[in-house]
Scaffold this active site. Structure first.
Site, mmCIF file in Angstrom:
data_model
loop_
_atom_site.group_PDB
_atom_site.id
_atom_site.type_symbol
_atom_site.label_atom_id
_atom_site.label_comp_id
_atom_site.label_asym_id
_atom_site.label_seq_id
_atom_site.Cartn_x
_atom_site.Cartn_y
_atom_site.Cartn_z
ATOM 1 N N ASP A 227 54.974 15.521 72.639
ATOM 2 C CA ASP A 227 55.339 15.199 74.238
ATOM 3 C C ASP A 227 56.547 16.143 74.558
ATOM 4 O O ASP A 227 57.086 16.921 73.829
ATOM 5 C CB ASP A 227 55.875 13.796 74.440
ATOM 6 C CG ASP A 227 54.592 12.915 74.132
ATOM 7 O OD1 ASP A 227 53.593 13.279 74.425
ATOM 8 O OD2 ASP A 227 54.811 11.521 73.893
ATOM 9 N N LYS A 249 54.452 15.106 79.166
ATOM 10 C CA LYS A 249 54.442 14.702 80.619
ATOM 11 C C LYS A 249 55.589 14.338 81.273
ATOM 12 O O LYS A 249 56.447 13.858 80.629
ATOM 13 C CB LYS A 249 53.689 13.404 80.645
ATOM 14 C CG LYS A 249 52.134 13.411 80.176
ATOM 15 C CD LYS A 249 51.590 12.075 80.055
ATOM 16 C CE LYS A 249 51.369 11.710 78.726
ATOM 17 N NZ LYS A 249 50.857 10.330 78.386
ATOM 18 N N MET A 362 61.779 3.304 81.880
ATOM 19 C CA MET A 362 61.371 4.084 82.991
ATOM 20 C C MET A 362 61.581 3.325 84.081
ATOM 21 O O MET A 362 60.826 2.875 85.057
ATOM 22 C CB MET A 362 59.885 4.025 82.796
ATOM 23 C CG MET A 362 59.226 4.976 81.875
ATOM 24 S SD MET A 362 57.553 4.914 81.558
ATOM 25 C CE MET A 362 57.142 3.538 80.616
HETATM 26 N N1 SAH Z 1 57.995 5.238 72.991
HETATM 27 C C1 SAH Z 1 59.089 5.382 73.554
HETATM 28 C C2 SAH Z 1 59.363 5.341 75.200
HETATM 29 C C3 SAH Z 1 58.425 6.085 76.159
HETATM 30 S S1 SAH Z 1 58.328 5.507 77.628
HETATM 31 C C4 SAH Z 1 60.249 4.823 72.916
HETATM 32 O O1 SAH Z 1 59.865 3.914 72.035
HETATM 33 O O2 SAH Z 1 61.559 5.040 73.195
HETATM 34 C C5 SAH Z 1 59.794 6.737 78.303
HETATM 35 C C6 SAH Z 1 61.087 5.809 78.684
HETATM 36 O O3 SAH Z 1 61.635 5.621 77.445
HETATM 37 C C7 SAH Z 1 61.859 6.770 79.443
HETATM 38 O O4 SAH Z 1 61.498 6.627 80.978
HETATM 39 C C8 SAH Z 1 63.153 6.082 79.360
HETATM 40 O O5 SAH Z 1 63.291 4.912 80.046
HETATM 41 C C9 SAH Z 1 63.059 5.691 77.831
HETATM 42 N N2 SAH Z 1 63.974 6.838 76.685
HETATM 43 C C10 SAH Z 1 62.898 7.369 76.002
HETATM 44 N N3 SAH Z 1 64.053 8.117 75.331
HETATM 45 C C11 SAH Z 1 65.181 7.582 75.706
HETATM 46 C C12 SAH Z 1 66.668 8.230 75.411
HETATM 47 N N4 SAH Z 1 66.818 9.188 74.485
HETATM 48 N N5 SAH Z 1 67.484 7.621 76.177
HETATM 49 C C13 SAH Z 1 67.321 6.432 77.009
HETATM 50 N N6 SAH Z 1 66.097 6.252 77.299
HETATM 51 C C14 SAH Z 1 64.996 6.856 76.618
#
Ligand code: SAH
Length: 434
Positions: A227, A249, A362
């Site tokens: 990703d 994405k 998100m």
């Molecule tokens: N699978 C991922 C989440 C994917 S959805 C996980 O377990 O973390 C994507 C969302 O995850 C983003 O919109 C944000 O809200 C959050 N996110 C992912 N990485 C992040 C980070 N480093 N800091 C804060 N929020 C994060």
């Protein structure tokens, strides 16, 4: 990468060493050990560089050292002036020798002492006769290639050879037994292996926040399908020659549709590849890993899921905000603020009643909607809340307040990175940044 690491063949070549003293002696000895014939001088004149493949200066007049550097660089001859990084066109490395294996450590001239420390650590990890293993594999490489024409099958056997019993036998000096075991393994090994997909959590983006299993799989995979989210540093852990496919994405800017990603994974596995599907955070937390797993299962493709540090955990840890607290809350809810099309439809009454810490993924664009829903459902307006951007990475940013202040400030505050919202009484037990 600031420099391009290489191993230079100097057998039969001439090396110029300008200067006197211990550093010059050491360099001259190292060059001789590598097979160079050393032209040792204490005064510089340009014709001394004729026919040279490399030049070193140490312990000579500053003018002479500068002249050597300029003349060598004008002729594109690699030159190192000890302790004068600005005059160098190459830097030598701290080295670990396990002939024919050489490990070189560089610090781009910034911290040779640190390179020595790294060397000592690696030295301690590697058996003294590791080179025997390389020599053993080298002796059998033609036979292995003939027996197993497919690269993936060969690699699987070699991994077993190096890490397993055969490797132990070689390192123990039991060469005959090792040869017998290898011959048996070659007779048994399947000529090609079925592909497999590992759905791997990459964590928040810091390469030392992935699991050891994820690190190993990244080093083994033929193809990495990844990703966009914060995985670049993690990608550096992949095998250099692995194929990388970015299916990343950004919001409202989909590169590949989910069903196209599923089809890609299935096709790669059917070609016999070992695939790592690398996903930010944890694959099964808002990562659509469940859909990919189901598609692989339906296609009869072997797969494995490797968990990762999900954003809620990474953000909370680095922001020093506990997710649960005995005096505040005993539950955490991971939820998303974004549905398939627009803000998620959430049961705000149930969320508020649960008194759980809410970790909202998100949620940035849905903040006004979340504020209205939570406050209408009776969330006390002063409930502590935090917005964490790029949590768990070196670029983490934190905005503290309550749901209304976050909703008001977020648009101007956000720098566009992924951000997580934390709401709940436990957030009030957070500690100030270290
Ligand atoms: N699978 C991922 C989440 C994917 S959805 C996980 O377990 O973390 C994507 C969302 O995850 C983003 O919109 C944000 O809200 C959050 N996110 C992912 N990485 C992040 C980070 N480093 N800091 C804060 N929020 C994060």
């Amino acid at each position: 990468m600031r420099h391009f690491p290489i191993f230079l063949s100097l057998a039969g070549r001439t090396a110029l060493v300008l200067g006197a003293g211990e550093a010059a002696d050491t360099k001259a000895r190292a060059l001789r050990d590598a097979g160079a014939s050393v032209r040792r001088v204490t005064k510089f004149s340009p014709e001394l560089l004729d026919g040279c493949a490399i030049a070193v200066g140490a312990g000579a007049e500053p003018d002479a050292l500068a002249a050597l550097s300029a003349a060598a660089q004008a002729r594109a001859i690699p030159v190192n002036i000890v302790d004068h990084p600005a005059l160098c066109s190459y830097f030598s490395a701290a080295t670990i020798h396990r002939e024919p294996i050489t490990i070189a450590i560089g610090t781009a001239g910034t911290a040779p002492a640190l390179a020595r420390l790294v060397r000592a650590r690696i030295e301690a990890l590697l058996p003294a006769n590791l080179g025997d293993l390389a020599a053993f594999a080298g002796r059998f490489s033609a036979r292995i290639r003939t027996a197993l024409p497919a690269l993936s099958a060969r690699r699987a056997l070699l991994d077993r050879l190096f890490a397993g019993r055969i490797g132990e036998l070689v390192l123990a000096g039991e060469t005959a037994a090792a040869e017998a075991a290898l011959t048996a393994a070659l007779a048994d090994a399947p000529a090609s292996l079925p592909g497999i997909v590992h759905l791997v959590g990459a964590g928040p983006g810091a390469p030392d926040l992935i699991t050891l299993r994820a690190q190993r799989l990244l080093g083994e995979a033929d193809v990495i399908v990844h990703d966009r989210l914060g995985t670049d540093a993690v990608l550096d852990l992949a095998r250099r020659d692995a194929t990388r496919i970015n299916v990343g994405k950004a919001r409202a800017n989909h590169c590949l549709k989910q069903h196209e990603i599923n089809d890609l994974l299935i096709r790669l596995a059917r070609e016999g590849r070992k695939v790592v599907r690398l996903k930010g955070g944890d694959p099964f937390v808002f990562g659509r890993g469940g859909e990919e797993a189901a598609a692989l299962e339906a296609a009869g493709i072997a797969f494995e899921v490797v968990p990762g540090v999900t954003a809620a955990l990474a953000c909370a840890a680095q922001a020093r905000i506990p997710l649960t607290h005995r005096d505040a809350t005993r539950a955490v809810t991971l939820l998303t603020g974004h549905g398939a099309d627009g803000p998620a439809r959430l049961d705000f009454d149930a969320l508020v009643r649960s008194r759980a810490t809410l970790a909202i993924y998100m949620g940035l664009h849905a903040l006004p909607h979340l504020r209205d829903g939570l406050l209408a459902a009776g969330l006390p307006p002063a409930t502590p809340a935090a917005l964490v951007e790029r949590g768990g990475t070196a670029h983490q940013r934190l905005l503290s307040g309550d749901i209304a202040s976050l909703a008001a400030q977020a648009p101007a505050w956000s720098s566009g990175g992924p951000a997580l919202i934390l709401i709940g009484d436990a957030v009030g037990h957070g500690l100030p940044p270290a």
